[in-house]
Design a protein around this motif. Structure first.
Motif, PDB file in Angstrom:
ATOM      1  N   ARG A   1      -0.906   4.093  10.567  1.00  0.00           N
ATOM      2  CA  ARG A   1       0.398   4.308   9.944  1.00  0.00           C
ATOM      3  C   ARG A   1       0.269   4.954   8.565  1.00  0.00           C
ATOM      4  NH1 ARG A   1       5.604   2.517  10.502  1.00  0.00           N
ATOM      5  NH2 ARG A   1       6.784   2.241   8.574  1.00  0.00           N
ATOM      6  N   LEU A   2      -0.786   4.591   7.845  1.00  0.00           N
ATOM      7  CA  LEU A   2      -0.976   5.100   6.492  1.00  0.00           C
ATOM      8  C   LEU A   2      -1.864   6.344   6.445  1.00  0.00           C
ATOM      9  CD1 LEU A   2      -1.522   1.632   4.781  1.00  0.00           C
ATOM     10  CD2 LEU A   2       0.506   3.088   4.555  1.00  0.00           C
ATOM     11  N   GLY A   3      -2.377   6.754   7.598  1.00  0.00           N
ATOM     12  CA  GLY A   3      -3.231   7.937   7.633  1.00  0.00           C
ATOM     13  C   GLY A   3      -4.586   7.708   7.008  1.00  0.00           C
ATOM     14  N   LEU A   4      -5.133   6.498   7.148  1.00  0.00           N
ATOM     15  CA  LEU A   4      -6.422   6.163   6.560  1.00  0.00           C
ATOM     16  C   LEU A   4      -7.473   6.025   7.652  1.00  0.00           C
ATOM     17  CD1 LEU A   4      -5.170   3.408   4.074  1.00  0.00           C
ATOM     18  CD2 LEU A   4      -5.762   5.785   3.509  1.00  0.00           C
ATOM     19  N   LYS A   5      -8.724   6.186   7.258  1.00  0.00           N
ATOM     20  CA  LYS A   5      -9.828   6.000   8.198  1.00  0.00           C
ATOM     21  C   LYS A   5     -10.942   5.240   7.501  1.00  0.00           C
ATOM     22  CE  LYS A   5     -11.901  10.569   7.287  1.00  0.00           C
ATOM     23  NZ  LYS A   5     -10.950  10.990   6.262  1.00  0.00           N
ATOM     24  N   CYS A   6     -11.923   4.862   8.292  1.00  0.00           N
ATOM     25  CA  CYS A   6     -13.028   4.054   7.766  1.00  0.00           C
ATOM     26  C   CYS A   6     -13.763   4.827   6.664  1.00  0.00           C
ATOM     27  CB  CYS A   6     -13.979   3.686   8.900  1.00  0.00           C
ATOM     28  SG  CYS A   6     -15.223   2.474   8.446  1.00  0.00           S
ATOM     29  N   GLY A   7     -13.987   4.166   5.528  1.00  0.00           N
ATOM     30  CA  GLY A   7     -14.643   4.787   4.380  1.00  0.00           C
ATOM     31  C   GLY A   7     -13.668   5.270   3.324  1.00  0.00           C
ATOM     32  N   ASP A   8     -12.380   5.384   3.658  1.00  0.00           N
ATOM     33  CA  ASP A   8     -11.378   5.826   2.674  1.00  0.00           C
ATOM     34  C   ASP A   8     -11.083   4.716   1.676  1.00  0.00           C
ATOM     35  OD1 ASP A   8     -11.245   8.207   3.940  1.00  0.00           O
ATOM     36  OD2 ASP A   8      -9.292   7.890   4.886  1.00  0.00           O
TER      37      ASP A   8
ATOM     38  N   ILE B   1       0.862  -1.177   0.000  1.00  0.00           N
ATOM     39  CA  ILE B   1       0.000   0.000   0.000  1.00  0.00           C
ATOM     40  C   ILE B   1       0.899   1.228   0.000  1.00  0.00           C
ATOM     41  CG2 ILE B   1      -1.803   1.277   1.201  1.00  0.00           C
ATOM     42  CD1 ILE B   1      -2.612  -1.323   2.567  1.00  0.00           C
ATOM     43  N   LYS B   2       0.636   2.134  -0.936  1.00  0.00           N
ATOM     44  CA  LYS B   2       1.433   3.359  -1.005  1.00  0.00           C
ATOM     45  C   LYS B   2       0.520   4.567  -0.995  1.00  0.00           C
ATOM     46  CE  LYS B   2       5.350   5.514  -3.317  1.00  0.00           C
ATOM     47  NZ  LYS B   2       4.883   6.853  -2.908  1.00  0.00           N
ATOM     48  N   THR B   3       0.763   5.413  -0.019  1.00  0.00           N
ATOM     49  CA  THR B   3       0.056   6.683   0.040  1.00  0.00           C
ATOM     50  C   THR B   3       1.026   7.808  -0.301  1.00  0.00           C
ATOM     51  OG1 THR B   3       0.516   6.969   2.401  1.00  0.00           O
ATOM     52  CG2 THR B   3      -1.485   5.753   1.814  1.00  0.00           C
ATOM     53  N   GLU B   4       0.594   9.042  -0.148  1.00  0.00           N
ATOM     54  CA  GLU B   4       1.456  10.170  -0.489  1.00  0.00           C
ATOM     55  C   GLU B   4       2.670  10.259   0.425  1.00  0.00           C
ATOM     56  OE1 GLU B   4      -0.886  13.668  -0.382  1.00  0.00           O
ATOM     57  OE2 GLU B   4      -2.156  13.104  -2.102  1.00  0.00           O
ATOM     58  N   THR B   5       2.536   9.754   1.642  1.00  0.00           N
ATOM     59  CA  THR B   5       3.637   9.899   2.608  1.00  0.00           C
ATOM     60  C   THR B   5       4.207   8.583   3.087  1.00  0.00           C
ATOM     61  OG1 THR B   5       2.040  10.034   4.432  1.00  0.00           O
ATOM     62  CG2 THR B   5       2.753  12.115   3.421  1.00  0.00           C
ATOM     63  N   GLU B   6       3.481   7.480   2.976  1.00  0.00           N
ATOM     64  CA  GLU B   6       3.914   6.215   3.545  1.00  0.00           C
ATOM     65  C   GLU B   6       3.810   5.090   2.531  1.00  0.00           C
ATOM     66  OE1 GLU B   6       5.277   5.669   6.405  1.00  0.00           O
ATOM     67  OE2 GLU B   6       5.000   7.640   7.329  1.00  0.00           O
TER      68      GLU B   6
ATOM     69  N   PHE C   1      -7.988   3.265  -1.068  1.00  0.00           N
ATOM     70  CA  PHE C   1      -6.549   3.305  -1.313  1.00  0.00           C
ATOM     71  C   PHE C   1      -6.218   2.332  -2.443  1.00  0.00           C
ATOM     72  CE2 PHE C   1      -7.274   0.058   1.870  1.00  0.00           C
ATOM     73  CZ  PHE C   1      -6.510  -1.011   1.424  1.00  0.00           C
ATOM     74  N   VAL C   2      -5.055   2.519  -3.035  1.00  0.00           N
ATOM     75  CA  VAL C   2      -4.601   1.664  -4.124  1.00  0.00           C
ATOM     76  C   VAL C   2      -3.536   0.715  -3.580  1.00  0.00           C
ATOM     77  CG1 VAL C   2      -3.467   1.564  -6.360  1.00  0.00           C
ATOM     78  CG2 VAL C   2      -5.115   3.391  -5.859  1.00  0.00           C
TER      79      VAL C   2
END
Length: 418
Positions: free
Chosen positions: A165-172, A112-117, A174-175
């Motif tokens: 850690r990835l800065g995600l929350k319920c309903g988000d 999983i890759k986000t903008e920061t992690e 991600f790729v």
């Protein structure tokens, strides 16, 4: 006819004049306190270790069930090889005695890759028979996703550790990227339906749950291909026997491509964890032995002081014709009164601590070290009864030694004893 020894013991122990000596009350209090503290520590040790083993065991089983069936040549990594499973095999396994549930699962590692992690994880696909009670217990946000047999879902259940850690929350959404055969990279957009937090960081760091059909498509497998089967049993105590029976039942069987079945219990899949849990039993045995010894020797000193203080009474009773055996029985009754009071206080304190901890979770733990965030307690009636019976029996047996001092007391000398 009333028991003479019991009558004398009651008069000695419960008489108001028994407290006139300055030496006896502190000695009796110390003896009873030794029994109370020893029994309290023993009960708490059994409750904590039993609760700890049960909680850790349930968490390991919750992530992987009691028994797993995979391909015989499968490796121990999360990059699994497919096993072909048809409905007839599923029905056959469900008909086995003590097998409560049979589920298909499929695994594939991803990123999983986000903008920061950037974080690696394992995507675990489950089928429509998935028992979500374990994860529902530890849900912190959202809800469990449902598996539709007709459609491929993209909802996932992610851990609080990964989401934070990835800065995600319920309903988000991600790729996630997955590397398949021939170094082909596949990406899928997934949506967080729920967030769980078991406190078992070793697994919370890894697993993301989703629809098994999504994993099968990512792997490019056929519809009946899976990483394996997970079986839940009714009786954990029969796990080894059932696992062995299934192993020999399937040892000569193959799937439609000729692959052999490999049956392993959760103990075989996680030997280090279960061996570590078994070692905890040794700690409990050592603790019980030490506490019984300390409590017993404290009672010995207390009984000796009571005997010495009642030396004149012993001499008078001997002069009146009472036998040594009868006198020893008197002081054994007195010892039983002291032990009973000490055990009553020990039980009261231990049960109160267990209740408060189980209700309010006041004592915490570091999940990264102990796999739990609070100290668990689990004291069954059988364990409570055995500890109490063992403590009472050992304490009374240890009283036989000091009671022999009565046979050394001579009436002529002791009547004048001050």
């Amino acid at each position: 006819m009333q028991n003479l020894e019991l009558f004398i013991a009651r008069r000695v122990h419960f008489s108001k004049t028994a407290g006139e000596s300055r030496a006896t009350p502190p000695a009796i209090r110390i003896a009873m306190a030794g029994i109370a503290v020893g029994l309290c520590i023993m009960l708490l040790s059994v409750a904590i270790v039993t609760g700890f083993k049960k909680e850790v065991r349930n968490k390991v089983i919750g992530f992987g069930s009691h028994i797993q069936i995979s391909r015989f040549d499968s490796n121990t990594s999360f990059e699994t090889v497919p096993l072909m499973v048809n409905d007839s095999l599923m029905d056959e396994l469900r008909a086995w005695p003590d097998v409560r549930r049979v589920e298909r699962f499929a695994l594939t590692p991803g990123m999983i890759k986000t903008e920061t992690e950037c974080q690696g994880f394992v995507l675990k696909g489950v089928d429509e028979h998935f028992d979500g009670s374990f994860f529902r217990k530890y849900l912190t946000e959202g809800e469990l996703f449902t598996v539709d047999p007709e459609k491929t879902g993209t909802d996932v259940l992610i851990s609080h550790y990964l989401a934070n850690r990835l800065g995600l929350k319920c309903g988000d959404s991600f790729v996630a990227c997955f590397v398949q055969e021939a170094e082909q990279i596949r990406a899928r957009k997934l949506r967080i339906r729920g967030i769980y937090d078991t406190g078992y960081l070793e697994y919370d760091k890894l697993y993301v749950l989703t629809d098994i059909k999504l994993v099968i498509r990512l792997k490019g497998w056929e519809r009946d291909a899976v990483s394996g089967l997970e079986l839940s049993v009714n009786d954990y105590d029969r796990l080894d026997d059932l696992s062995e029976a299934l192993y020999f039942h399937l040892i000569d069987r193959t799937d439609r491509l000729g692959n052999m079945f490999y049956v392993r219990s959760v103990k075989e899949l996680n030997p280090m964890i279960f061996n570590w849990l078994d070692v905890l039993d040794i700690n409990v045995v050592v603790m019980l032995a030490l506490m019984m010894a300390v409590s017993g020797f404290t009672m010995i000193s207390g009984l000796l002081i009571v005997i010495l203080e009642r030396t004149r009474m012993i001499g008078i009773l001997k002069a009146l014709g009472q036998e040594d055996r009868s006198l020893r029985r008197v002081f054994l009754y007195i010892a039983s009164f002291l032990i009973g009071k000490g055990m009553m206080w020990g039980n009261a304190i231990a049960l109160a601590v267990c209740f408060i901890q189980s209700r309010f979770h006041l004592i915490g733990l570091d999940p990264s070290s102990y796999y739990l965030d609070t100290v668990p307690v689990d004291l069954s009636f059988t364990s409570w009864l055995l500890v109490n019976l063992g403590t009472g029996a050992v304490s009374m047996l240890m009283m036989l030694g000091p009671s022999c001092l009565i046979t050394k007391i001579h009436p002529a000398r002791t009547i004048r004893f001050e």
